[in-house]
Scaffold this motif. Structure first.
Motif, PDB file in Angstrom:
ATOM      1  N   ASP A   1      -4.090  12.166   3.978  1.00 55.14           N
ATOM      2  CA  ASP A   1      -2.882  13.025   4.707  1.00 55.14           C
ATOM      3  C   ASP A   1      -2.665  12.276   6.615  1.00 55.14           C
ATOM      4  O   ASP A   1      -1.932  12.606   6.885  1.00 55.14           O
ATOM      5  CB  ASP A   1      -3.555  14.238   5.525  1.00 55.14           C
ATOM      6  CG  ASP A   1      -3.756  15.683   3.969  1.00 55.14           C
ATOM      7  OD1 ASP A   1      -3.292  14.187   3.200  1.00 55.14           O
ATOM      8  OD2 ASP A   1      -4.817  16.007   4.441  1.00 55.14           O
ATOM      9  N   THR A   2      -3.605  11.282   7.035  1.00 55.75           N
ATOM     10  CA  THR A   2      -3.270  10.862   8.077  1.00 55.75           C
ATOM     11  C   THR A   2      -2.695   9.292   8.257  1.00 55.75           C
ATOM     12  O   THR A   2      -2.255   9.045   9.264  1.00 55.75           O
ATOM     13  CB  THR A   2      -4.624  10.591   9.201  1.00 55.75           C
ATOM     14  OG1 THR A   2      -5.908   9.933   8.156  1.00 55.75           O
ATOM     15  CG2 THR A   2      -5.285  12.031   9.536  1.00 55.75           C
ATOM     16  N   GLU A   3      -2.475   8.623   6.550  1.00 57.92           N
ATOM     17  CA  GLU A   3      -2.012   7.813   6.824  1.00 57.92           C
ATOM     18  C   GLU A   3      -0.416   7.548   6.187  1.00 57.92           C
ATOM     19  O   GLU A   3      -0.222   7.843   5.835  1.00 57.92           O
ATOM     20  CB  GLU A   3      -2.532   6.787   4.868  1.00 57.92           C
ATOM     21  CG  GLU A   3      -3.418   6.195   5.247  1.00 57.92           C
ATOM     22  CD  GLU A   3      -4.154   5.615   3.757  1.00 57.92           C
ATOM     23  OE1 GLU A   3      -3.770   4.373   3.760  1.00 57.92           O
ATOM     24  OE2 GLU A   3      -4.641   6.228   3.142  1.00 57.92           O
TER      25      GLU A   3
ATOM     26  N   LYS B   1       0.883  -1.339   0.300  1.00 54.01           N
ATOM     27  CA  LYS B   1       0.584   0.190   0.243  1.00 54.01           C
ATOM     28  C   LYS B   1       0.706   1.188   0.189  1.00 54.01           C
ATOM     29  O   LYS B   1       2.073   1.527   0.403  1.00 54.01           O
ATOM     30  CB  LYS B   1      -0.766  -0.138   1.136  1.00 54.01           C
ATOM     31  CG  LYS B   1      -2.087  -0.583   1.167  1.00 54.01           C
ATOM     32  CD  LYS B   1      -3.331  -0.603   2.209  1.00 54.01           C
ATOM     33  CE  LYS B   1      -4.615  -1.297   1.614  1.00 54.01           C
ATOM     34  NZ  LYS B   1      -4.806  -1.288   2.859  1.00 54.01           N
ATOM     35  N   THR B   2       0.184   2.329  -0.668  1.00 54.69           N
ATOM     36  CA  THR B   2       0.875   3.969  -0.294  1.00 54.69           C
ATOM     37  C   THR B   2      -0.100   4.655   0.074  1.00 54.69           C
ATOM     38  O   THR B   2      -1.061   4.155   0.271  1.00 54.69           O
ATOM     39  CB  THR B   2       1.582   4.597  -1.796  1.00 54.69           C
ATOM     40  OG1 THR B   2       0.309   4.039  -2.950  1.00 54.69           O
ATOM     41  CG2 THR B   2       2.853   3.456  -1.931  1.00 54.69           C
TER      42      THR B   2
END
Ligand code: GCB
Length: 576
Positions: free
Chosen positions: A37-39, A32-33
């Motif tokens: 904004d919070t990931e 995943k990328t």
């Protein structure tokens, strides 16, 4: 598989080193990328920071030389599967555990570092871009095969080819084409199609023998028949001196496959091994699947040639691949170069014989390798184990494997290497307590007189009457020397070529006392890497029992052995 329509997924793969094996928990397989904004993700594959496939990781990066844990491999590829076709993902070998994910979804796993495995991915492949992630782990464990300790390097990684194989919907699942047991003229053919459908015509053709036969499948989707080869042209059996392979074609209305197959019979009569009905002496050598100069696993055609050229240079007609199934490329080339082959699963010394899971794993490994190499006429011996300690559990475990070999393949011989025998001074005889040998076609013994076991008498005084009703292979003998060191031929700790050569001369003198001796294989062709070997002056993590140094220089013992084989080659063997 190499004769099917395939795409190699070899080359550079991206890789993440995962020392604590946390990657599964972290979902590395999803690749995943961050999307918001919070990931964020505490892993990232980066193009250009990877490992070559096929190849072990130890020899690719200095910091991975001693590495025993997890590595995540990733490969992007693009594929378009035509409708009506099926697709399989095939791994030649991954050492030791593999978990395979396609586009973030687990498609299967495999345990065992030296046998092939595959998964059907027809319904999982996407048209266009795909990503494949493989979690490889080479941590040793007590229940594994091999277990916690073994005298060779634990090379980790995707060590053999990775292939995508495309087949028609209804494909040839398996073919076994070999001489029928006991015959030198009749070829037995067994073919399975992928589904149980009757009435599908299957054609088998061997143009050089003017054989062409079509038979329809039964309700199991199988054909099974035997063809007589005619007198003109007559069948030329495979021999080490004339390793004839025939072009064989197998065709259904949906696909045509071809292979190069040789025909030979191997059997035992009293205490002799017969090749095509004639007594044969196996002039062999033990060979690890390692290129010493690179300090890594052999993986290419060029590597295979490098190893086998040295086997041939010693005037061998036989090679014992130790202690695990080697790459199919090596097997095929050995067969083409006229070498009879011993193939073995890595049940080496201390195995958890009481463990049911370990037993199931051994059965699976044996099945996988016997399946892969069922058409390789070069293989004459299946070995189920090496130097395992005697116990009730071990005897039951190995006895079942011996039965498995016999039930799967009655056209080759079954053996195992035992070291459970010794010299009894009182009787002047070599004796054994390994009753399991009674179940074998060929008894194979390992004993390092003059090295681990000091001679108690002159080698020529030792009387041998071990399983005299069966053929016996003296399967391992030798001692260590560092190339270029000369010294006292009576002192093991001289580590000299002279001492090693003396061991060879003494063994060769003793061989004349073994009435049922049908073959020999010195330990070992090249010096090889091993964590067992901590003498920093002479070993430096090399097992120095090679006839050749790690750079291929011939030690004195090489010439002693070569001379023996030159003489053996010219010896007439008379049917006893
Ligand atoms: C043996 C083993 C072999 C070792 C060798 C040695 O008996 O079968 O795997 O490498 O001895 O050098 O100790």
């Amino acid at each position: 598989v190499y004769n099917r329509e395939h795409t190699l997924l070899n080359g550079q793969w991206e890789a993440l080193v995962d020392l604590y094996s946390r990657g599964t928990k972290m979902g590395v397989y999803q690749n995943k990328t961050a999307q918001s904004d919070t990931e964020f993700y505490e892993y990232k594959f980066v193009d250009g920071f990877g490992l070559t496939v096929p190849r072990d990781w130890n020899s690719q990066r200095e910091e991975l030389r001693y590495y025993e844990s997890s590595v995540w491999y990733k490969k992007d590829f693009s594929y378009t599967l035509q409708s009506g076709k099926r697709l399989f993902l095939y791994f030649g070998a991954v050492n030791y555990r593999a978990e395979v994910y396609l586009n973030g979804v687990k498609i299967g796993s495999h345990e065992g570092g030296f046998t092939p495995f595959q998964f059907e991915i027809t319904d999982k492949i996407k048209s266009g871009n795909n990503f494949l992630i493989v979690h490889v782990n080479n941590q040793r464990s007590a229940a594994s095969i091999p277990a916690l300790e073994y005298d060779w390097w634990n090379y980790g990684g995707i060590t053999r080819d990775v292939l995508l194989i495309e087949t028609p919907d209804y494909y040839i699942d398996n073919y076994k084409i070999q001489l029928a047991k006991g015959s030198l003229t009749d070829i037995s053919v067994k073919i399975n199609l992928s589904e149980k459908k009757a009435g599908i015509p299957v054609m088998v053709e061997i143009p050089e023998l003017k054989i062409k036969k079509t038979v329809s499948t039964n309700s199991e989707g199988q054909v099974s028949f035997s063809v007589k080869t005619g007198r003109v042209p007559s069948l030329q059996c495979w021999y080490p001196e004339t390793p004839k392979l025939y072009d064989v074609k197998i065709a259904t209305p949906y696909e045509t496959l071809s292979d190069n197959i040789g025909f030979r019979s191997v059997s035992v009569e009293k205490a002799q091994i017969l090749l095509n009905g004639k007594p044969v002496f196996l002039r062999g050598v033990n060979c690890h699947e390692e290129i010493p100069t690179r300090q890594g696993r052999s993986y290419s055609e060029a590597d295979a040639l490098q190893l086998l050229n040295e086997v041939k240079a010693l005037n061998c007609n036989y090679v014992r691949f130790t202690h695990y199934p080697v790459d199919e490329k090596l097997i095929r080339l050995a067969e083409k170069m006229g070498l009879m082959i011993w193939e073995e699963i890595p049940l080496w010394q201390d195995i958890d014989f009481a463990n049911k899971k370990t037993f199931a794993l051994a059965q699976k490994m044996l099945a996988e390798i016997m399946h892969r190499d069922q058409n390789r006429c070069g293989i004459v011996l299946w070995s189920v184990a090496n130097e395992t300690p005697i116990s009730v559990e071990r005897n039951e475990f190995l006895s079942s494997l011996i039965q498995q070999v016999r039930a799967t393949d009655n056209t080759r011989l079954v053996t195992m290497a035992t070291d459970k025998f010794w010299y009894d001074e009182a009787s002047g005889q070599v004796v054994t307590n390994d009753s399991l040998c009674q179940q074998l076609d060929v008894v194979s013994i390992n004993r390092y007189f003059g090295w681990y076991t000091p001679w108690k008498t002159q080698s020529t005084n030792m009387k041998w009457k071990i399983f005299t009703d069966k053929p016996l292979i003296y399967d391992e003998f030798g001692g260590e020397s560092l190339y270029g060191v000369h010294g006292d031929e009576n002192r093991a700790s001289s580590w000299s070529e002279d001492y090693q050569a003396r061991i060879y001369a003494d063994h060769i003198a003793m061989f004349a006392n073994i009435p049922n001796l049908c073959g020999t294989s010195p330990w070992v062709l090249f010096d090889f890497k091993s964590p067992y070997r901590m003498n920093l002056r002479f070993q430096q993590e090399w097992n120095r029992k090679g006839l050749l140094s790690e750079n291929g220089e011939r030690k004195k013992a090489w010439f002693v052995m070569k001379d023996y084989y030159d003489k053996k080659k010219n010896e007439k063997l008379i049917t006893k």
